[in-house]
Design a protein around this motif. Structure first.
Motif, PDB file in Angstrom:
ATOM      1  N   LEU A 422       0.826  -1.208   0.000  1.00 10.31           N
ATOM      2  CA  LEU A 422       0.000   0.000   0.000  1.00 10.31           C
ATOM      3  C   LEU A 422       0.862   1.262   0.000  1.00 10.31           C
ATOM      4  O   LEU A 422       0.466   2.301  -0.545  1.00 10.31           O
ATOM      5  N   GLU A 423       2.064   1.175   0.624  1.00  5.78           N
ATOM      6  CA  GLU A 423       2.956   2.330   0.643  1.00  5.78           C
ATOM      7  C   GLU A 423       3.445   2.693  -0.756  1.00  5.78           C
ATOM      8  O   GLU A 423       3.808   3.849  -1.012  1.00  5.78           O
ATOM      9  N   LEU A 424       3.472   1.704  -1.670  1.00  2.95           N
ATOM     10  CA  LEU A 424       3.958   1.952  -3.024  1.00  2.95           C
ATOM     11  C   LEU A 424       2.883   2.535  -3.935  1.00  2.95           C
ATOM     12  O   LEU A 424       3.189   2.939  -5.070  1.00  2.95           O
ATOM     13  N   CYS A 425       1.619   2.523  -3.465  1.00  5.64           N
ATOM     14  CA  CYS A 425       0.499   2.888  -4.326  1.00  5.64           C
ATOM     15  C   CYS A 425       0.002   4.300  -3.993  1.00  5.64           C
ATOM     16  O   CYS A 425       0.115   4.778  -2.858  1.00  5.64           O
ATOM     17  N   GLU A 426      -0.571   4.933  -5.000  1.00  8.02           N
ATOM     18  CA  GLU A 426      -1.154   6.261  -4.839  1.00  8.02           C
ATOM     19  C   GLU A 426      -2.640   6.104  -4.539  1.00  8.02           C
ATOM     20  O   GLU A 426      -3.442   5.789  -5.428  1.00  8.02           O
ATOM     21  N   LEU A 427      -3.013   6.271  -3.260  1.00 12.62           N
ATOM     22  CA  LEU A 427      -4.394   6.081  -2.821  1.00 12.62           C
ATOM     23  C   LEU A 427      -4.834   7.277  -1.989  1.00 12.62           C
ATOM     24  O   LEU A 427      -4.020   7.920  -1.307  1.00 12.62           O
ATOM     25  N   THR A 428      -6.141   7.519  -2.012  1.00 12.32           N
ATOM     26  CA  THR A 428      -6.702   8.554  -1.165  1.00 12.32           C
ATOM     27  C   THR A 428      -6.801   8.038   0.264  1.00 12.32           C
ATOM     28  O   THR A 428      -6.828   6.831   0.498  1.00 12.32           O
ATOM     29  N   PRO A 429      -6.864   8.934   1.249  1.00  8.01           N
ATOM     30  CA  PRO A 429      -7.014   8.482   2.645  1.00  8.01           C
ATOM     31  C   PRO A 429      -8.244   7.609   2.853  1.00  8.01           C
ATOM     32  O   PRO A 429      -8.184   6.621   3.604  1.00  8.01           O
ATOM     33  N   ASP A 430      -9.355   7.947   2.211  1.00 10.62           N
ATOM     34  CA  ASP A 430     -10.552   7.130   2.364  1.00 10.62           C
ATOM     35  C   ASP A 430     -10.329   5.731   1.801  1.00 10.62           C
ATOM     36  O   ASP A 430     -10.771   4.729   2.401  1.00 10.62           O
ATOM     37  N   ALA A 431      -9.646   5.636   0.652  1.00 10.77           N
ATOM     38  CA  ALA A 431      -9.377   4.325   0.055  1.00 10.77           C
ATOM     39  C   ALA A 431      -8.464   3.506   0.950  1.00 10.77           C
ATOM     40  O   ALA A 431      -8.653   2.289   1.120  1.00 10.77           O
ATOM     41  N   ARG A 432      -7.476   4.157   1.566  1.00  9.30           N
ATOM     42  CA  ARG A 432      -6.583   3.429   2.469  1.00  9.30           C
ATOM     43  C   ARG A 432      -7.351   2.865   3.669  1.00  9.30           C
ATOM     44  O   ARG A 432      -7.117   1.747   4.101  1.00  9.30           O
ATOM     45  N   ARG A 433      -8.265   3.702   4.251  1.00 10.38           N
ATOM     46  CA  ARG A 433      -9.052   3.221   5.379  1.00 10.38           C
ATOM     47  C   ARG A 433      -9.941   2.046   4.972  1.00 10.38           C
ATOM     48  O   ARG A 433     -10.102   1.076   5.727  1.00 10.38           O
ATOM     49  N   GLU A 434     -10.505   2.103   3.776  1.00 10.09           N
ATOM     50  CA  GLU A 434     -11.378   1.019   3.297  1.00 10.09           C
ATOM     51  C   GLU A 434     -10.588  -0.274   3.128  1.00 10.09           C
ATOM     52  O   GLU A 434     -11.049  -1.350   3.528  1.00 10.09           O
ATOM     53  N   TRP A 435      -9.403  -0.170   2.552  1.00  4.49           N
ATOM     54  CA  TRP A 435      -8.584  -1.379   2.375  1.00  4.49           C
ATOM     55  C   TRP A 435      -8.108  -1.908   3.733  1.00  4.49           C
ATOM     56  O   TRP A 435      -7.991  -3.122   3.921  1.00  4.49           O
ATOM     57  N   ALA A 436      -7.847  -1.010   4.671  1.00 10.82           N
ATOM     58  CA  ALA A 436      -7.423  -1.460   6.005  1.00 10.82           C
ATOM     59  C   ALA A 436      -8.538  -2.252   6.684  1.00 10.82           C
ATOM     60  O   ALA A 436      -8.279  -3.252   7.368  1.00 10.82           O
ATOM     61  N   LEU A 437      -9.796  -1.823   6.519  1.00  7.83           N
ATOM     62  CA  LEU A 437     -10.918  -2.549   7.097  1.00  7.83           C
ATOM     63  C   LEU A 437     -11.060  -3.931   6.463  1.00  7.83           C
ATOM     64  O   LEU A 437     -11.327  -4.924   7.155  1.00  7.83           O
ATOM     65  N   ARG A 438     -10.904  -3.990   5.144  1.00  2.00           N
ATOM     66  CA  ARG A 438     -10.976  -5.300   4.464  1.00  2.00           C
ATOM     67  C   ARG A 438      -9.866  -6.227   4.960  1.00  2.00           C
ATOM     68  O   ARG A 438     -10.093  -7.413   5.205  1.00  2.00           O
ATOM     69  N   LEU A 439      -8.699  -5.646   5.083  1.00  2.00           N
ATOM     70  CA  LEU A 439      -7.565  -6.449   5.531  1.00  2.00           C
ATOM     71  C   LEU A 439      -7.796  -6.962   6.948  1.00  2.00           C
ATOM     72  O   LEU A 439      -7.512  -8.130   7.258  1.00  2.00           O
ATOM     73  N   ASP A 440      -8.316  -6.125   7.830  1.00  3.52           N
ATOM     74  CA  ASP A 440      -8.566  -6.534   9.215  1.00  3.52           C
ATOM     75  C   ASP A 440      -9.611  -7.644   9.283  1.00  3.52           C
ATOM     76  O   ASP A 440      -9.488  -8.587  10.068  1.00  3.52           O
ATOM     77  N   ALA A 441     -10.645  -7.562   8.441  1.00  7.87           N
ATOM     78  CA  ALA A 441     -11.681  -8.597   8.429  1.00  7.87           C
ATOM     79  C   ALA A 441     -11.112  -9.937   7.984  1.00  7.87           C
ATOM     80  O   ALA A 441     -11.432 -11.001   8.560  1.00  7.87           O
ATOM     81  N   LEU A 442     -10.257  -9.922   6.963  1.00 12.38           N
ATOM     82  CA  LEU A 442      -9.644 -11.181   6.505  1.00 12.38           C
ATOM     83  C   LEU A 442      -8.696 -11.743   7.557  1.00 12.38           C
ATOM     84  O   LEU A 442      -8.627 -12.960   7.761  1.00 12.38           O
ATOM     85  N   ALA A 443      -7.957 -10.862   8.226  1.00 13.02           N
ATOM     86  CA  ALA A 443      -7.021 -11.330   9.247  1.00 13.02           C
ATOM     87  C   ALA A 443      -7.767 -11.987  10.401  1.00 13.02           C
ATOM     88  O   ALA A 443      -7.289 -12.973  10.979  1.00 13.02           O
ATOM     89  N   HIS A 444      -8.945 -11.474  10.760  1.00 13.33           N
ATOM     90  CA  HIS A 444      -9.722 -12.071  11.838  1.00 13.33           C
ATOM     91  C   HIS A 444     -10.228 -13.466  11.464  1.00 13.33           C
ATOM     92  O   HIS A 444     -10.582 -14.250  12.341  1.00 13.33           O
ATOM     93  N   GLU A 445     -10.297 -13.773  10.190  1.00 13.44           N
ATOM     94  CA  GLU A 445     -10.686 -15.111   9.744  1.00 13.44           C
ATOM     95  C   GLU A 445      -9.496 -16.069   9.741  1.00 13.44           C
ATOM     96  O   GLU A 445      -9.635 -17.234   9.360  1.00 13.44           O
TER      97      GLU A 445
END
Length: 843
Positions: A422-445
């Motif tokens: 994610l550090e290598l990609c050009e993303l908006t703050p909202d997009a980063r937060r959205e991907w972080a939530l997806r990542l957290d949900a997968l990690a909990h599984e």
């Protein structure tokens, strides 16, 4: 099943159709020895006779025969000598059955092998095969050694002697070895000693010979002698010592009383000798040895090789299992399970980028999973020319590949830890937060998640460095280590039987918790502790807290867990595969090493080796161990139910001044019935999918007070019935031979009835043993010529009625009270804290 291949055993060009020359054969034979898969013979007629000669019954017959001849009773002396024949035959047969598993395994091995040597095919004895030989096996032939299939089409093999698999197993030639000095190769590429090729012609490069073959290890495991003194053996020894003491005292008293009653010294000696042999408890240690031998073989057929005989007893007493996760509860292989592409990106494009950033030569588990998914979902994916690779490192936590995409265009594909990508990609703050939530949900599984990104490069302006910015995020790829098939059911089976299961893993707590939930480990809310937390709790309290999963566990913490559980009275089985697992394996009551991926150190430290690394196999082995001791306990119940009336009537009637109830030949006759019934009728196998519960009981006790009450009550009732029938015959003026026939018929019928009740006649062997004992005994009693040889007279109708009444007086209470006697054990669903036990619940 995967087997490790020591590459140094294979000759150069092992895949080529080239055999060894004579010098190579001699050098390899000197290094690895002969292909002696069978091992030293453990059974021979001479050895069987030598073992059978230890039976005190034989010397009793010889001494009694000599006594009869000395007194001029030649007919009785000859009859006693003739009785040696069936008794010796029975002992030899039982010794043979004790080792029948080993001998049966030996009989499946090839005698000759066709190998390529010095440029031509030759047939040599199978024992002359050496590692590196190239051998040809035709359809219908046996594999003489373990080796890799290098050529052949349409190959199918029968592997039931090793795995119990009834269906043919397909075999495929191995195209190339995985990298490494000792890579693991799937069983479909192996031809294994002791198995048979059903179709095709296979060319096999030999890897293992002799004791190093899988079959050789089973033979040596099944043939191990029982040397360690287990708690059960101590309990048997104590029981035998008590019985011997009681029998000796009764014999002395009986001899003295008979002599004082005026029957003469001959009658006194015969009375004492007959009682002594009737009361001699030699069946108990013989039954123990026989049943333990059967247990070793059954566990081997369950793909659990027993290395220490004590573990045959301990595996059935296990109350807690400390199991590794990876490879035991799970498959130990990553699988792509979820693709979450970014908006405007197809799942195929996401997977393609992940595949481009993966390398086959590294055999990294994540790369293997991605490449397998790509081969399955993108079969037409071309292999673009790779211009550069920037491999994964712990510092960078990503891998980048630069590939040619078209004329003058390059594509940089990157995969790795989501936060780094994610550090290598050009993303908006909202997009980063959205991907972080997806990542957290997968990690909990409990999923292993990577992110993938790419960017296009101008070939003319790229100078060979790794791009550090300007990537477009393509999405997330989630992988998991799937739970092994059947493990969820095995864990549920353990829970229902009160068997505690603790998963010990080095994974992150969230990953471990997700796996535990999928398995149903710990119910709806598994208790998870880290290794550090567990260590602190043990230091504070010295006891193991409620825990189902220990995550981030170190070897020392696993060892401490095993020791603490044992201090709390648990009988612990611990699994392990590495050198660092050796302390825990040695500390456990039953150390269990993994056969596929386990190191030599782990296997040497263990008492059982699982050939397929499967938790389900471990549970089936525990089920077999528990069933074995249920069988043994029922066998001992039967022996006592028969011997209580036999010994009591043999002692009381002569003390009462009556003629001897049993002559020496009658005792021999009864032993010929009791021995096979005890050894063969009580051999039920464990029921699939059912692990019987156990309850705690002091190790020195065989039976509960209810069972002892049942034993003495039923045995006493049968003794009363025998005395009543015998006395009624004599009071009616009938001869003593007919009265003895009534008593013998009653005891034999009761023996068969007791065996039928305790075994429920579930096995064909039990039905045959009961039927043959009744049928042959009926012939011996009712045929006048045969009855005269054993000092009996045939029975009349009234005598038969007395037999039925005497047996019914004991059998009816047994049928009514048997559920009550089992009631105490059926309520014990969980182990209680206390001393290790050996008493097991009946199925």
């Amino acid at each position: 099943m995967r087997i490790l291949v020591p590459v140094n055993r294979l000759p150069h060009g092992w895949q080529e159709a080239r055999g060894l020359d004579a010098d190579e054969v001699l050098a390899r034979r000197a290094r690895h020895g002969l292909n002696d898969v069978r091992g030293p013979s453990l059974h021979s007629p001479v050895q069987s006779l030598r073992d059978a000669s230890r039976d005190p019954m034989l010397w009793f017959l010889v001494a009694t025969s000599v006594l009869y001849f000395a007194l001029g009773e030649h007919v009785e002396g000859v009859v006693m000598l003739l009785a040696l024949v069936p008794l010796l035959g029975m002992d030899v047969f039982l010794h043979h059955r004790t080792q029948a598993s080993t001998e049966g395994l030996r009989g499946r091995l090839a005698e000759f092998a066709t190998v390529l040597r010095d440029g031509r095919e030759v047939e040599v004895p199978a024992r002359d095969v050496v590692p590196g030989d190239l051998m040809r096996v035709e359809a219908g032939g046996q594999f003489p050694a373990d080796g890799l299939v290098v050529r052949g089409q349409g190959l199918q093999a029968e592997e039931s002697p090793l795995t119990g698999e009834s269906l043919p197993v397909r075999k495929r030639p191995l195209e190339r070895l995985p990298p490494g000095d000792e890579p693991a190769v799937d069983g479909r590429h192996w031809g294994l000693a002791g198995t048979r090729l059903l179709t095709g012609t296979a060319w096999v490069r030999v890897v293992f010979t002799g004791a190093e073959t899988l079959y050789g290890s089973i033979i040596r495991s099944a043939g191990q002698e029982v040397r360690a003194r287990t708690p059960l053996q101590h309990a048997v020894a104590n029981l035998v010592a008590v019985l011997v003491g009681v029998a000796g005292a009764l014999c002395a008293v009986l001899a003295l009383v008979r002599w004082r009653q005026g029957f003469g010294w001959l009658d006194a000696l015969l009375s004492a000798a007959t009682l002594g042999v009737a009361a001699l408890p030699e069946e108990f240690p013989v039954a123990l040895t026989f049943f333990l031998g059967a247990g070793v073989y059954r566990l081997a057929r369950r793909q659990a090789l027993v290395r220490q005989a004590v573990s045959v007893e301990n595996i059935g007493r296990v109350s807690c299992v400390c199991s590794d996760k990876t490879g035991t509860l799970t498959e130990g292989l990553l699988r792509v399970t979820r693709l979450l592409p970014a908006p405007g990106t197809s799942p195929q494009a996401l997977l393609r980028t992940a595949v481009l950033a993966s390398r086959e030569e590294g055999r990294d588990p994540l790369d293997v999973a991605l490449l397998e998914a790509g081969a399955r979902e993108l079969p037409e994916l071309p292999g673009p020319a790779r211009e550069a690779t920037f491999p994964f490192t712990e510092e960078r936590r990503r891998e980048t590949a630069v590939v040619r995409q078209g004329p003058g265009t390059l594509l940089a594909a990157v995969k790795g830890a989501p936060e780094r990508v994610l550090e290598l990609c050009e993303l908006t703050p909202d997009a980063r937060r959205e991907w972080a939530l997806r990542l957290d949900a997968l990690a909990h599984e409990g999923l292993k998640v990577i992110a993938c990104a790419s960017r296009t490069l101008d070939a003319a302006h790229w100078h060979g460095g790794e791009p550090e910015r300007g990537f477009d995020l393509l999405g997330l790829v989630a992988c998991e280590d799937p739970v092994r098939e059947g493990v969820e059911a095995a864990v549920r089976e353990c829970r229902d039987a009160g068997l505690r299961t603790v998963m010990v893993t080095g994974d992150h707590p969230r990953t471990a918790l997700a796996v535990a939930r999928r398995l149903g480990l710990g119910g709806a809310s598994p208790q998870v502790l880290t290794g550090a937390d567990l260590e602190a709790r043990l230091a504070d309290t010295g006891t193991v807290p409620p825990v189902d999963v220990v995550a981030r566990a170190l070897p020392a913490q696993k060892y401490a867990l095993v020791k603490a559980l044992r201090r709390q009275g648990e009988v612990v089985a611990a699994t392990g595969d590495g050198v660092n697992d050796v302390p825990a394996l040695q500390a456990a009551d039953v150390g269990i090493a993994m056969g596929e991926r386990g190191t030599r150190s782990a296997r040497e430290a263990s008492s059982i080796v699982l050939l397929n690394d499967d938790f389900g196999t471990l549970v089936r082995a525990i089920a077999e161990g528990r069933q074995l001791f249920s069988n043994l306990q029922r066998c001992f119940l039967y022996l006592l139910l028969v011997h209580i009336p036999l010994v009591s009537t043999a002692a009381l009637l002569p003390l009462w001044g009556q003629p001897l109830l049993y002559l020496p030949i009658h005792i021999v006759w009864l032993e010929l019935i009791i021995h096979p019934t005890a050894m063969l009728a009580f051999q039920s196998a464990a029921r699939p999918g059912r692990l019987t519960p156990v309850r705690a009981r002091p190790a020195a006790r065989f039976f509960s007070w209810r069972e002892w009450t049942l034993l003495t009550g039923v045995g006493g009732l049968l003794a009363c019935g025998l005395v009543w029938a015998y006395a009624r015959c004599l009071s009616e003026g009938q001869d003593v031979e007919r009265a003895r026939a009534v008593a013998m018929a009653s005891l034999i019928l009761a023996s068969a009835a007791f065996a039928a009740v305790l075994t429920r006649l579930r096995t064909r062997t039990a039905r045959w043993v009961c039927a043959l004992s009744l049928g042959l005994s009926a012939l011996l009693i009712q045929v006048p010529a045969l009855a005269a040889l054993v000092g009996l007279h045939p029975l009349h109708a009234r005598d038969g009625a007395r037999v039925l009444v005497a047996v019914a007086a004991a059998l009816v209470p047994l049928l009514l009270a048997w559920p009550w006697a089992q009631g105490g054990r059926s309520r014990g669903r969980r182990w209680r804290t206390g001393q290790p036990t050996m008493t097991l619940g009946h199925p």
